[in-house]
Write a protein that holds these residues in place. Structure first.
Motif, short mmCIF file in Angstrom:
data_model
loop_
_atom_site.label_atom_id
_atom_site.label_comp_id
_atom_site.label_asym_id
_atom_site.label_seq_id
_atom_site.Cartn_x
_atom_site.Cartn_y
_atom_site.Cartn_z
N MET A 31 0.83 -1.20 0.00
CA MET A 31 0.00 0.00 0.00
C MET A 31 0.87 1.25 0.00
SD MET A 31 -3.16 0.81 2.58
CE MET A 31 -3.64 2.48 2.91
N ALA A 32 0.46 2.19 -0.84
CA ALA A 32 1.24 3.42 -0.97
C ALA A 32 1.26 4.20 0.34
CB ALA A 32 0.64 4.29 -2.08
N ASN A 33 2.32 4.96 0.51
CA ASN A 33 2.44 5.79 1.70
C ASN A 33 1.74 7.13 1.45
OD1 ASN A 33 3.21 7.23 3.89
ND2 ASN A 33 5.40 7.34 3.35
N LEU A 34 0.69 7.37 2.22
CA LEU A 34 -0.09 8.59 2.00
C LEU A 34 0.34 9.73 2.90
CD1 LEU A 34 -3.77 7.34 1.49
CD2 LEU A 34 -1.95 7.64 -0.19
N GLU A 35 1.38 9.53 3.67
CA GLU A 35 1.80 10.58 4.60
C GLU A 35 2.06 11.88 3.85
OE1 GLU A 35 5.05 9.50 7.15
OE2 GLU A 35 3.99 7.69 7.79
N SER A 36 1.65 12.94 4.47
CA SER A 36 1.73 14.24 3.81
C SER A 36 2.59 15.19 4.62
CB SER A 36 0.31 14.79 3.68
OG SER A 36 0.34 16.16 3.34
N ASN A 37 3.39 15.94 3.89
CA ASN A 37 4.16 17.00 4.52
C ASN A 37 3.89 18.26 3.71
OD1 ASN A 37 5.99 18.87 5.43
ND2 ASN A 37 7.68 17.41 5.60
N PHE A 38 2.97 19.05 4.21
CA PHE A 38 2.56 20.26 3.49
C PHE A 38 3.15 21.46 4.21
CE2 PHE A 38 -0.54 23.67 2.57
CZ PHE A 38 -0.45 23.68 1.19
N ILE A 39 4.01 22.15 3.57
CA ILE A 39 4.77 23.29 4.13
C ILE A 39 5.29 22.98 5.54
CG2 ILE A 39 3.73 25.05 2.66
CD1 ILE A 39 1.92 25.86 5.04
N GLY A 40 5.77 21.74 5.70
CA GLY A 40 6.34 21.36 6.99
C GLY A 40 5.32 20.84 7.98
N ILE A 41 4.06 20.89 7.60
CA ILE A 41 3.01 20.37 8.50
C ILE A 41 2.74 18.93 8.12
CG2 ILE A 41 0.64 20.65 9.30
CD1 ILE A 41 0.86 23.63 8.36
N LYS A 42 2.96 18.05 9.08
CA LYS A 42 2.82 16.62 8.76
C LYS A 42 1.42 16.14 9.14
CE LYS A 42 7.67 15.54 8.88
NZ LYS A 42 8.80 15.32 9.75
N SER A 43 0.92 15.23 8.30
CA SER A 43 -0.37 14.60 8.62
C SER A 43 -0.35 13.20 8.01
CB SER A 43 -1.54 15.43 8.08
OG SER A 43 -1.44 15.64 6.69
N PRO A 44 -1.15 12.28 8.58
CA PRO A 44 -1.12 10.89 8.11
C PRO A 44 -1.57 10.73 6.66
CG PRO A 44 -2.41 11.11 10.16
CD PRO A 44 -2.06 12.49 9.70
N ASN A 45 -2.31 11.68 6.19
CA ASN A 45 -2.73 11.63 4.78
C ASN A 45 -3.02 13.05 4.33
OD1 ASN A 45 -5.58 12.31 5.31
ND2 ASN A 45 -5.66 10.28 6.30
N PRO A 46 -3.19 13.27 3.03
CA PRO A 46 -3.38 14.65 2.55
C PRO A 46 -4.82 15.13 2.62
CG PRO A 46 -3.21 13.14 0.69
CD PRO A 46 -3.09 12.30 1.92
N PHE A 47 -5.69 14.40 3.33
CA PHE A 47 -7.09 14.79 3.38
C PHE A 47 -7.38 15.57 4.67
CE2 PHE A 47 -6.95 10.54 1.23
CZ PHE A 47 -7.06 11.04 -0.06
#
Lengths: 434, 440
Positions: free
Chosen positions: A1-17
């Motif tokens: 399963m693909a890794n959906l972890e998100s790092n948006f402008i340094g803000i981490k979240s388990p997924n981009p939703f």
């Protein structure tokens, strides 16, 4: 399963939703349940200045556009920012962030356009431990009449000024939420960038009147016989949002400005489309309001399956992948010649292609006595309308004429060479041949 | 299973009182407001739509469905009734599965047509329940037209003539107008006295007088009618019932299916209507199915429908065959009756299997039967009618008979299916032709 972890402008979240700043994120109870359901982040319902909170109408806040089976296609709202005391929200945010350290929590802010107001609110939200702030320059109703929300977002100078204040008075990442109620979305995006914004998020809701009550002669939703314009959102606004996201993503001056995509995201596919057009993550509201928090499970599994199928291991491999293919009209290949082709076995003989082409297009479909529909290549301009009105998927397709064939409409031999309007002989502004 | 279920012979009251209401309730309850929107949304608004072509009255189906979808069921009803003044009854009794819904492109696409019949019913019911009659009479022409038969053909003809300003008198042999709408048709297809209400609604146009209990031949002659009217339209039913051609056909318990159906339609209390324990229906058309299903619903223990050819040759549609099977009717095909057994009353009926060309195979079987319904066709009766073609009145064009000034349509006229909707179309078209002739 693909890794959906998100790092948006340094803000981490388990997924981009993420859940967008809106009614679903108005209080601790909701946000805890949203995180438990699987949402990667939450932008808390917009906070206003301290003091007596705003009040909402006590009649209906929403209007809707439905399909025949009450599928909600578009939603309009006249709700204002949070109508709960500032301290209550701040206390709740603090508790939630403490208990969900791996999830993103963003504070959405809207206060009057003076530096002290922004400085004050920033100092208070920093203590919640939130991961960043989103400046609500988008809300098109109620607050805009008081000089906030879209009243700021529609003036690029104000956007830049307030962004600068926020960067000056906090170390938090600043996301500027843009209003679509403007002629050129690139202008406020540029202003945000110039003001030092870490990212923009878009779109906020679109000025709208959902419908008119033809007995009361009043806009809906109707409050005691009157109605006000609201903000439109939901699946119906997605195409508008996609374009605005792409406009920013493909503008060289704005290159690299992170985007949080918002506007009618309902399924994993919608999310993937926003991300392909340059959004680093997406924010969702109407879909959650329609179906509840559980939809995020489909978004996670769907995006994951898609990424596996494509061989993407991180969401960043998807982000922006379609941006190079978004061009201006003049860059489209005029030598790409296609014709509609009707699969007679799949055709159910409804005749919609004929009616559409005969009445409103190029009279390029013939109809026989026994209802066989054929394309007349000498008339077909390949507009694709027949494909779009055909109720049977893949019954009508557009087929490219191979090089060397003669297009019976133009009499010209099809070439595989790329040639666009800029060099076309009919173009009075055409570039020199050399 | 109650005791009365097993009681042999022809008995009334085989069921509990509540069972009658349940069994004879609306076969297709009316769609509610939301179901209608969903059903209407499935219509593709086809160009030159195949459903219109398939409708004998050529109702603009896509248009009326779009009118329903946009919240104007009354306008939809006008679209329907303008073409078919008995659109309310046709919505209930049309074999849509072999007409509009068979032609529906969604039947071709996915085997699930738009529910045209049910949508039509919604529209017509909406308008009629408001008591509205959307048509007005033209200025009176002073012309007098006689219509014989107050069935679908006669009513449609009379309404269209009245609309054009002519004065119409309808003569009917029965006590109530409506023809087969009132006396034929399974009860569960026309509940709550709809046939009668529809006639009352239709008569709101004005200019139509109905004289019941007046039969052509005994009470009136064609010559009289012709002499006293400017034109005559014949819309008679088929009064004769075909016989099996067997010995002992007059035994007790052997009845005409059409009489059973009529008695059932007119019964005020179904519990008082007797039915056999072992019922055999002979025939393969709609009448046979209507009789068989209703015998079962009245509480018959065993109901067999026996048809001499294969299933694919049955005039009853597949939908009707499935309906019969779902109600517990046993359908036996490729068998024809060869003998009636019983002492005074029928006890058994003997059949012989046939092959597809109706050649007897020599193999026989017997079915217990205390009630047998004959449903092998009806015939036109009457003397002094215009020239016949086969066993029906010959017509050319819009119902013109061999006699000038006399038109015919519906079941009595040659050509066309014996369907309510066909009768309406023929009555309507004859009326237009009569109008043109009279106004020259």
């Amino acid at each position: 399963m693909a890794n959906l972890e998100s790092n948006f402008i340094g803000i981490k979240s388990p997924n981009p939703f993420w859940l967008a700043s809106a009614p679903p994120t108005d209080k601790e109870y909701n946000v805890r349940r949203a995180f438990d359901a699987g949402w990667g982040g939450v932008v808390w319902k917009t906070l206003g200045e301290d003091g007596p909170p705003v009040v909402n109408v006590n009649g209906p806040r929403y209007g809707a556009i439905w399909g025949a089976d009450r599928r909600l296609l578009g939603l309009n709202n006249i709700e204002l920012i949070t109508d709960r005391p500032l301290q209550t929200n701040l206390d709740e945010m603090t508790r939630v962030k403490r208990d969900y350290p791996d999830h993103a929590l963003i504070a959405s802010l809207m206060v009057p356009v003076d530096e002290d107001s922004w400085k004050d609110i920033l100092s208070r939200v920093i203590d919640t431990g939130c991961d960043g702030v989103e400046l609500n320059f988008g809300c098109p109703h109620g607050m805009s009449e008081r000089g906030m929300g879209s009243a700021v977002g529609q003036v690029p100078d104000y956007v830049q000024m307030v962004t600068e204040w926020c960067k000056k008075h906090s170390n938090l990442p600043v996301i500027v939420k843009l209003t679509p109620n403007i002629a050129d979305i690139r202008k406020p995006a540029q202003a945000a960038k110039d003001g030092g914004a870490d990212a923009v998020s878009l779109i906020n809701t679109i000025n709208s009147i959902t419908s008119v009550d033809l007995d009361l002669f009043a806009p809906q939703p109707t409050i005691d016989g009157l109605g006000a314009h609201g903000g439109y959102c939901g699946p119906a606004v997605k195409p508008i949002a996609l374009n605005m996201v792409a406009e920013i993503a493909r503008t060289p001056e704005l290159a690299g400005l992170p985007i949080s995509g918002i506007g009618g995201v309902t399924t994993w596919r919608d999310a993937a489309e926003f991300m392909a057009l340059g959004a680093g993550n997406v924010q969702v509201c109407t879909a959650a309001m329609t179906y509840g928090f559980k939809i995020v499970e489909e978004m996670i599994s769907g995006l994951s399956q898609y990424m596996d199928e494509k061989g993407f291991t991180t969401v960043d491999e998807l982000v922006g992948r379609a941006v190079p293919n978004v061009v201006n009209w003049q860059d489209l290949n005029l030598n790409y010649v296609t014709k509609a082709r009707i699969d007679q076995d799949a055709c159910i003989k409804c005749g919609r292609c004929f009616a559409a082409c005969e009445d409103t297009s190029h009279q390029a479909i013939s109809m026989s006595e026994d209802r066989v529909f054929d394309v007349i290549d000498a008339e077909c301009v390949a507009c694709n309308l027949c494909v779009n009105v055909c109720p049977v998927e893949d019954c009508i397709t557009m087929e490219r004429l191979p090089e060397g064939d003669v297009d019976p409409r133009t009499g010209k031999t099809v070439s595989d060479d790329y040639a666009n309007w800029t060099t076309h002989p009919n173009n009075p502004m055409k570039c020199a041949a050399e | 299973m109650s005791d009365t279920t097993l009681t042999p012979g022809i008995k009334a009251g085989r069921l509990d009182a509540a069972a009658y209401d349940e069994n004879f309730g609306d076969l297709h309850p009316r769609l509610d407001d939301h179901e209608v929107l969903v059903a209407a949304d499935r219509c593709y608004f086809c160009h030159d739509a195949p459903c219109i072509t398939a409708c004998p009255t050529e109702i603009d189906i896509p248009l009326f469905i779009r009118q329903i979808a946009t919240g104007t069921a009354e306008a939809a009803a006008e679209t329907i009734l303008d073409q078919n003044i008995l659109g309310g009854m046709c919505a209930r009794v049309c074999p849509t599965e072999t007409l509009c819904e068979q032609a529906c492109v969604r039947e071709a696409a996915e085997g699930k047509p738009v529910l045209i019949g049910q949508l039509q019913r919604y529209a017509t019911d909406t308008l009629m329940e408001q008591g509205k009659h959307p048509f007005a009479r033209a200025v009176r022409t002073g012309k007098q037209v006689a219509v014989v038969g107050a069935g679908p053909a006669g009513l449609a003809c009379a309404h269209r003539l009245a609309m054009h300003g002519h004065d119409v008198t309808i003569y009917d042999a029965r006590q109530k107008p409506g023809g087969l709408n009132e006396y034929g048709i399974a009860a569960y297809k026309s509940v709550d006295g709809f046939a009668e209400r529809e006639v009352d609604w239709l008569l709101q146009i004005g200019g139509i007088t109905i004289e019941t209990g007046k039969s052509l031949g005994s009470d009136l002659t064609l010559d009289q009618l012709k002499a006293s009217h400017d034109a005559v339209f014949l819309g008679l039913g088929l009064g004769g019932v075909n016989a099996l051609g067997l010995e002992a056909e007059d035994k007790d318990g052997i009845e005409n299916a059409v009489d059973f159906i009529a008695d059932l339609r007119q019964a005020r209390d179904l519990a008082k209507l007797p039915v056999g324990r072992d019922v055999v229906v002979i025939g393969g058309g709609m009448t046979a199915v209507d009789a068989a299903v209703q015998a079962k619903l009245l509480g018959a223990l065993n109901v067999s429908l026996v048809y001499r050819r294969g299933r694919d040759r049955m005039n009853a549609s597949v939908f009707e065959q499935d309906l019969a099977a779902s109600k517990g009717v046993r359908i036996i095909t490729n068998a024809q009756p060869v003998a009636i057994h019983g002492n005074g009353a029928v006890r058994e009926i003997e059949f012989e299997y046939t092959d597809d060309s109706l050649t007897p195979t020599g193999q026989t079987f017997r079915l217990a039967a205390d009630q047998v319904f004959k449903a092998i066709g009806q015939t036109l009766q009457g003397d002094g009618l215009p020239k016949l073609e086969g066993r029906k009145i010959a017509v050319t064009g819009a119902g013109r008979t061999s006699v000038a000034g006399i038109w015919a349509g519906g079941d009595c006229a040659a050509g066309g299916d014996d369907l309510t909707v066909t009768a309406v179309a023929e009555g309507r078209d004859a009326a237009e032709d009569i109008h043109s002739s009279l106004m020259g």
